[in-house]
Design an enzyme around this catalytic site. Structure first.
Site, PDB file in Angstrom:
ATOM      1  N   ASP A 302       0.857  -1.091  -0.003  1.00  0.00           N
ATOM      2  CA  ASP A 302       0.135   0.011  -0.133  1.00  0.00           C
ATOM      3  C   ASP A 302       0.839   1.277  -0.061  1.00  0.00           C
ATOM      4  O   ASP A 302       2.093   1.091   0.364  1.00  0.00           O
ATOM      5  CB  ASP A 302      -0.962  -0.069   1.229  1.00  0.00           C
ATOM      6  CG  ASP A 302      -1.749   1.316   1.410  1.00  0.00           C
ATOM      7  OD1 ASP A 302      -1.727   1.670   2.330  1.00  0.00           O
ATOM      8  OD2 ASP A 302      -2.307   1.523   0.530  1.00  0.00           O
ATOM      9  N   ASP A 304      -0.317   5.126   0.958  1.00  0.00           N
ATOM     10  CA  ASP A 304      -0.427   6.049   2.027  1.00  0.00           C
ATOM     11  C   ASP A 304      -0.911   5.504   3.351  1.00  0.00           C
ATOM     12  O   ASP A 304      -1.360   4.548   3.672  1.00  0.00           O
ATOM     13  CB  ASP A 304      -1.642   6.791   1.499  1.00  0.00           C
ATOM     14  CG  ASP A 304      -1.489   7.888   0.583  1.00  0.00           C
ATOM     15  OD1 ASP A 304      -0.779   8.520   0.415  1.00  0.00           O
ATOM     16  OD2 ASP A 304      -2.212   7.528  -0.548  1.00  0.00           O
TER      17      ASP A 304
END
Length: 468
Positions: A302, A304
């Site tokens: 991922d 953020d």
């Protein structure tokens, strides 16, 4: 203020309650002890080894896995080491898994058309499992009950990791008799009937706060009628209604799903993919290599709060760079803080794995950030919000888009468990990063990821990681 307009909707990346389990320290273990005489005899050698059991084991596995990669140019899930000494006794680790779940979360089950089907006439296409008698206005009415295939095994399996309750809109005079017949092993710890339902314009809704009080993050409800959980729709797991299809396998699929997500089920973030085919792992073992099969194992990351933190306002700590994003007719500056150790983390992963970033952020923003943090081109594939699946307003990442059906060769690292709800057994949780420049989560995680090569199926590595 986090820039939700390009990172993801506030619903998607809520900061309340969904990172609790990610705060667990992955490396807390009992240190081995030695007597004073033994330390004196062993000298500095034993002193250097006097670390946690997991650290020692990780180094051993990492050495073996590197040796394996040197001797095998194209490893696959059918090659390599089958869990070294620790994993030969994997069944002995189950008590620790149950210890982790001593405070069990709750699965609430509907009764009619979810676990059984009842009718006043004998069914035509199915055999009757049992009959109950219901007295209504002085008349005794027989009710013929057909159990959904696999219901007994389903109840036994989920009770190992969860507290089981039944919440039905049926009358207690009927439902209590059915549950007495159905629950011969007494795994159902709570029963709620029609008188516990909330009447909403003549329809019965089930208020889960009667089961979990204020802790709604600890409960899910399985029901064939979505209106039943309309008071808490985020907690609902829909299941196809059962009538008389004796080849029905929905409960077995659901049991596999709950087996896989028991470690990450800490809030109302679990999404059961009722329209998604569940992998038959036995068949998968015998499948030939396909165009999706990687010569390297794959780590999906991922972006953020996993690799960076971005904000539209000047952060309270030193930021690493700024990108400009056009939002409507305005150019907005976005300040980005890299998680400590990010550059080394990517380089070390790139030595052994295909590294992919899968983000719910918009491409216009995320592509600029990835250009800045991946100067050496370690990341081989990028997927953005338009590659996510929107499920109940949340963005979910389907790992089969990256590796096809070879799900044993891939892991995803994400601070939000709902992001990998389609394949929860492949998910490695990580604590969300905002601005703690002393954060060491990436360096801790890379040690674990490097030993994953020693597993035939990397989902087994995740299971061991979460158990420890």
């Amino acid at each position: 203020m986090a820039c939700h307009g390009f990172l993801g909707t506030p619903t998607l990346r809520s900061s309340h309650g969904r990172h609790n389990h990610g705060r667990r320290n992955r490396h807390q273990h009992h240190q081995s002890t030695c007597s004073a005489a033994a330390v004196a005899a062993a000298g500095s050698i034993f002193t250097s080894l006097n670390k946690s059991i997991f650290t020692f084991h990780s180094r051993l596995l990492r050495c073996v896995s590197r040796l394996f990669r040197l001797t095998s140019a194209t490893p696959s899930r059918k090659q390599g080491y089958k869990r070294l000494q620790k994993h030969k006794h994997h069944h002995h680790q189950q008590p620790s898994l149950r210890k982790h779940n001593d405070k069990k979360r709750t699965i609430v089950l509907d009764l009619d058309e979810t676990l059984v089907h009842s009718s006043m006439e004998p069914p035509v296409r199915a055999n009757v499992d049992f009959m109950v008698r219901l007295k209504i206005q002085g008349m005794v009415i027989p009710m013929f009950v057909v159990k959904r295939p696999g219901v007994t095994e389903f109840l036994d399996r989920i009770s190992k990791n969860y507290r089981v309750a039944v919440f039905t809109a049926g009358l207690p005079e009927y439902a209590s008799q059915v549950l007495d017949k159905l629950d011969t092993n007494r795994v159902i710890t709570q029963r709620l009937y029609r008188d516990s339902c909330t009447d909403m314009n003549g329809r019965y809704a089930k208020d889960l706060s009667l089961v979990a009080k204020t802790d709604l993050g600890s409960v899910l409800i399985v029901d064939d009628n979505p209106f039943s959980y309309s008071l808490q729709p985020d907690n609902g797991v829909h299941i196809k209604p059962f009538v008389d299809d004796m080849e029905d396998q929905e409960l077995m699929k659901l049991a596999e799903f709950f087996d896989g997500c028991c470690q990450c089920f800490t809030a109302t973030t679990i999404i059961y993919p009722t329209t998604t085919r569940h992998d038959d792992y036995t068949k998968l073992e015998n499948q030939p290599q396909t165009e999706h099969t990687n010569t390297k194992r794959t780590i999906i990351l991922d972006l953020d709060e996993t690799l960076v933190h971005s904000t539209t306002q000047m952060p309270g700590v030193r930021y690493d760079f700024m990108v400009l994003v056009k939002m409507e007719s305005e150019i907005m500056p976005i300040f980005v803080v890299k998680r400590p150790g990010l550059t080394e983390f990517l380089e070390r992963l790139g030595e052994s794995f295909e590294v992919v970033v899968f983000t719910a952020g918009l491409e216009d923003y995320a592509s600029q950030v990835l250009d800045k943090i991946d100067r050496k081109g370690v990341i081989t594939q990028r997927l953005y919000r338009d590659s996510c699946r929107e499920v109940n307003g949340r963005y979910v990442k389907d790992l089969s888009m990256v590796v096809g059906e070879d799900l044993g060769s891939v892991l995803i690292v994400d601070d939000n468990p709902s992001s990998y709800a389609l394949q929860p057994e492949n998910g490695v949780p990580i604590k969300a990063f905002v601005d703690d420049l002393r954060d060491q989560e990436l360096m801790k995680l890379v040690d674990f990821l490097e030993i994953c090569y020693a597993y035939e199926d990397m989902r087994d590595a995740v299971q061991d990681f979460l158990a420890n």
